[in-house]
Design an enzyme around this catalytic site. Structure first.
Site, PDB file in Angstrom:
ATOM      1  N   GLY A  85      43.309  51.405  47.475  1.00  0.00           N
ATOM      2  CA  GLY A  85      44.619  51.440  48.128  1.00  0.00           C
ATOM      3  C   GLY A  85      45.303  50.091  48.261  1.00  0.00           C
ATOM      4  O   GLY A  85      46.214  49.944  49.071  1.00  0.00           O
ATOM      5  N   SER A  86      44.891  49.100  47.450  1.00  0.00           N
ATOM      6  CA  SER A  86      45.544  47.790  47.586  1.00  0.00           C
ATOM      7  C   SER A  86      47.015  47.880  47.199  1.00  0.00           C
ATOM      8  O   SER A  86      47.871  47.267  47.847  1.00  0.00           O
ATOM      9  CB  SER A  86      44.826  46.721  46.762  1.00  0.00           C
ATOM     10  OG  SER A  86      44.847  47.035  45.404  1.00  0.00           O
ATOM     11  N   ASN A  87      47.331  48.669  46.171  1.00  0.00           N
ATOM     12  CA  ASN A  87      48.746  48.840  45.808  1.00  0.00           C
ATOM     13  C   ASN A  87      49.503  49.595  46.892  1.00  0.00           C
ATOM     14  O   ASN A  87      50.628  49.241  47.229  1.00  0.00           O
ATOM     15  CB  ASN A  87      48.867  49.576  44.466  1.00  0.00           C
ATOM     16  CG  ASN A  87      48.666  48.635  43.297  1.00  0.00           C
ATOM     17  OD1 ASN A  87      49.555  47.864  42.960  1.00  0.00           O
ATOM     18  ND2 ASN A  87      47.480  48.674  42.702  1.00  0.00           N
ATOM     19  N   ASP A 102      48.996  59.262  31.306  1.00  0.00           N
ATOM     20  CA  ASP A 102      49.449  57.943  30.825  1.00  0.00           C
ATOM     21  C   ASP A 102      50.395  57.991  29.635  1.00  0.00           C
ATOM     22  O   ASP A 102      50.481  57.027  28.867  1.00  0.00           O
ATOM     23  CB  ASP A 102      48.234  57.059  30.473  1.00  0.00           C
ATOM     24  CG  ASP A 102      47.298  56.893  31.642  1.00  0.00           C
ATOM     25  OD1 ASP A 102      47.785  56.842  32.788  1.00  0.00           O
ATOM     26  OD2 ASP A 102      46.077  56.830  31.419  1.00  0.00           O
ATOM     27  N   HIS A 143      49.462  51.706  35.596  1.00  0.00           N
ATOM     28  CA  HIS A 143      48.218  51.747  34.813  1.00  0.00           C
ATOM     29  C   HIS A 143      47.816  50.312  34.437  1.00  0.00           C
ATOM     30  O   HIS A 143      48.673  49.522  34.035  1.00  0.00           O
ATOM     31  CB  HIS A 143      48.429  52.592  33.551  1.00  0.00           C
ATOM     32  CG  HIS A 143      47.167  52.795  32.793  1.00  0.00           C
ATOM     33  ND1 HIS A 143      46.223  53.744  33.159  1.00  0.00           N
ATOM     34  CD2 HIS A 143      46.660  52.146  31.716  1.00  0.00           C
ATOM     35  CE1 HIS A 143      45.199  53.667  32.321  1.00  0.00           C
ATOM     36  NE2 HIS A 143      45.441  52.714  31.441  1.00  0.00           N
ATOM     37  N   GLU A 181      49.864  43.660  39.280  1.00  0.00           N
ATOM     38  CA  GLU A 181      50.288  44.933  39.897  1.00  0.00           C
ATOM     39  C   GLU A 181      50.963  44.673  41.243  1.00  0.00           C
ATOM     40  O   GLU A 181      52.042  45.206  41.511  1.00  0.00           O
ATOM     41  CB  GLU A 181      49.079  45.852  40.085  1.00  0.00           C
ATOM     42  CG  GLU A 181      48.498  46.298  38.761  1.00  0.00           C
ATOM     43  CD  GLU A 181      47.428  47.372  38.894  1.00  0.00           C
ATOM     44  OE1 GLU A 181      47.281  48.140  37.951  1.00  0.00           O
ATOM     45  OE2 GLU A 181      46.746  47.428  39.933  1.00  0.00           O
ATOM     46  N   LEU A 186      43.524  59.726  40.925  1.00  0.00           N
ATOM     47  CA  LEU A 186      42.715  60.108  39.772  1.00  0.00           C
ATOM     48  C   LEU A 186      42.856  61.562  39.327  1.00  0.00           C
ATOM     49  O   LEU A 186      42.364  61.925  38.261  1.00  0.00           O
ATOM     50  CB  LEU A 186      41.234  59.788  40.037  1.00  0.00           C
ATOM     51  CG  LEU A 186      40.939  58.289  40.170  1.00  0.00           C
ATOM     52  CD1 LEU A 186      39.458  58.053  40.424  1.00  0.00           C
ATOM     53  CD2 LEU A 186      41.388  57.518  38.937  1.00  0.00           C
ATOM     54  N   ASN A 225      53.851  56.101  38.020  1.00  0.00           N
ATOM     55  CA  ASN A 225      52.437  55.705  38.013  1.00  0.00           C
ATOM     56  C   ASN A 225      52.302  54.254  37.558  1.00  0.00           C
ATOM     57  O   ASN A 225      53.154  53.737  36.839  1.00  0.00           O
ATOM     58  CB  ASN A 225      51.665  56.613  37.046  1.00  0.00           C
ATOM     59  CG  ASN A 225      50.176  56.318  37.022  1.00  0.00           C
ATOM     60  OD1 ASN A 225      49.553  56.111  38.069  1.00  0.00           O
ATOM     61  ND2 ASN A 225      49.583  56.271  35.840  1.00  0.00           N
ATOM     62  N   ILE A 229      48.312  65.435  37.632  1.00  0.00           N
ATOM     63  CA  ILE A 229      49.459  66.015  38.340  1.00  0.00           C
ATOM     64  C   ILE A 229      49.848  67.326  37.650  1.00  0.00           C
ATOM     65  O   ILE A 229      50.106  67.350  36.446  1.00  0.00           O
ATOM     66  CB  ILE A 229      50.642  65.010  38.329  1.00  0.00           C
ATOM     67  CG1 ILE A 229      50.245  63.723  39.075  1.00  0.00           C
ATOM     68  CG2 ILE A 229      51.893  65.618  38.944  1.00  0.00           C
ATOM     69  CD1 ILE A 229      49.826  63.901  40.519  1.00  0.00           C
TER      70      ILE A 229
HETATM   71  C1  GRF Z   1      45.101  50.038  39.853  1.00  0.00           C
HETATM   72  O1  GRF Z   1      44.480  49.172  38.980  1.00  0.00           O
HETATM   73  C2  GRF Z   1      46.071  50.915  39.128  1.00  0.00           C
HETATM   74  O2  GRF Z   1      46.602  50.328  37.993  1.00  0.00           O
HETATM   75  C3  GRF Z   1      45.249  52.096  38.731  1.00  0.00           C
HETATM   76  O3  GRF Z   1      44.320  52.260  39.765  1.00  0.00           O
HETATM   77  C4  GRF Z   1      44.113  51.029  40.441  1.00  0.00           C
HETATM   78  C5  GRF Z   1      44.347  51.278  41.894  1.00  0.00           C
HETATM   79  O4  GRF Z   1      43.888  50.251  42.703  1.00  0.00           O
HETATM   80  N1  GRF Z   1      46.066  53.241  38.458  1.00  0.00           N
HETATM   81  P1  GRF Z   1      44.183  50.280  44.251  1.00  0.00           P
HETATM   82  O5  GRF Z   1      43.616  51.566  44.815  1.00  0.00           O
HETATM   83  O6  GRF Z   1      45.671  50.198  44.442  1.00  0.00           O
HETATM   84  O7  GRF Z   1      43.491  49.101  44.827  1.00  0.00           O
END
Ligand code: GRF
Length: 188
Positions: free
Chosen positions: A12-14, A145, A104, A174, A85, A102, A88
């Site tokens: 969940g860092s993003n 993708d 990637h 990202e 993961l 999304n 959809i």
């Molecule tokens: C990221 O590398 C993103 O590109 C991929 O999954 C990862 C998610 O990382 N789809 P996080 O959960 O946001 O840390």
């Protein structure tokens, strides 16, 4: 106010970065976070951020009706997949055309598709001795993708680079780009 739902299965860092980016925004609200993994760190992050976290099983996602009801109840305009993961379902794509985005961790169409996620992507990139990798932000269609590409940024790979180094570098790309590109798409 545009309302966003984030879907994630992992760290969940993003998701956290996007929430922080839009925290004081008068135009974008991260209304809720969906996860299919109760144990994932994204759950802890959502709690810390005080954003409602909603658990969905694979079955529930496929059936979609309940998920749609929840999305409607939050008036969701855009759906952000940040490390989600599960595939959809078509129903959802049809109801949110060009509204599901999304990210990637490779330069698609290279190193995408079923089973290509997380470290597996970086491992394959390094095994193939690629000289560069990067990130792709794209709209979601019914194939993993393969949706229309919105944005890519590349980075060079040195010959000494390990999976963990590449992962870190891609992670920074990202965090730097995803919220800004989401904002651009919403206000284009
Ligand atoms: C990221 O590398 C993103 O590109 C991929 O999954 C990862 C998610 O990382 N789809 P996080 O959960 O946001 O840390």
């Amino acid at each position: 106010m545009k309302k966003l739902a984030i879907f994630g299965s992992g760290s969940g860092s993003n998701a956290e970065n996007i929430c922080n980016y839009f925290r004081d925004s008068n135009y974008v609200d991260i209304a809720c976070i969906f996860t299919n993994n109760k144990e994932a760190f994204i759950v802890k992050r959502a709690k810390k951020l005080k954003i409602p976290i909603i658990y969905i099983s694979k079955k529930k996602l496929l059936a979609f009706f309940g998920v749609y009801k929840t999305l409607k109840s939050y008036n969701i305009d855009y759906i952000i997949l940040a490390g989600f993961l599960l595939k959809i379902p078509k129903k959802m794509i049809n109801l949110y055309p060009k509204k599901i985005i999304n990210i990637h961790p490779s330069l698609l169409p290279k190193y995408g598709g079923a089973g290509m996620y997380g470290r597996k992507v970086h491992q394959s990139v390094l095994e193939n001795k690629e000289s560069e990798s990067g990130i792709t932000i794209h709209f979601v269609n019914e194939n993993y993708d393969e949706g229309e590409i919105i944005f890519q940024e590349s980075c060079k790979i040195s010959c000494k680079e390990k999976i963990i180094d590449l992962e870190r570098k891609i992670g920074l790309l990202e965090l730097k780009n995803f919220p800004k590109i989401i904002e651009k798409i919403i206000f284009k």
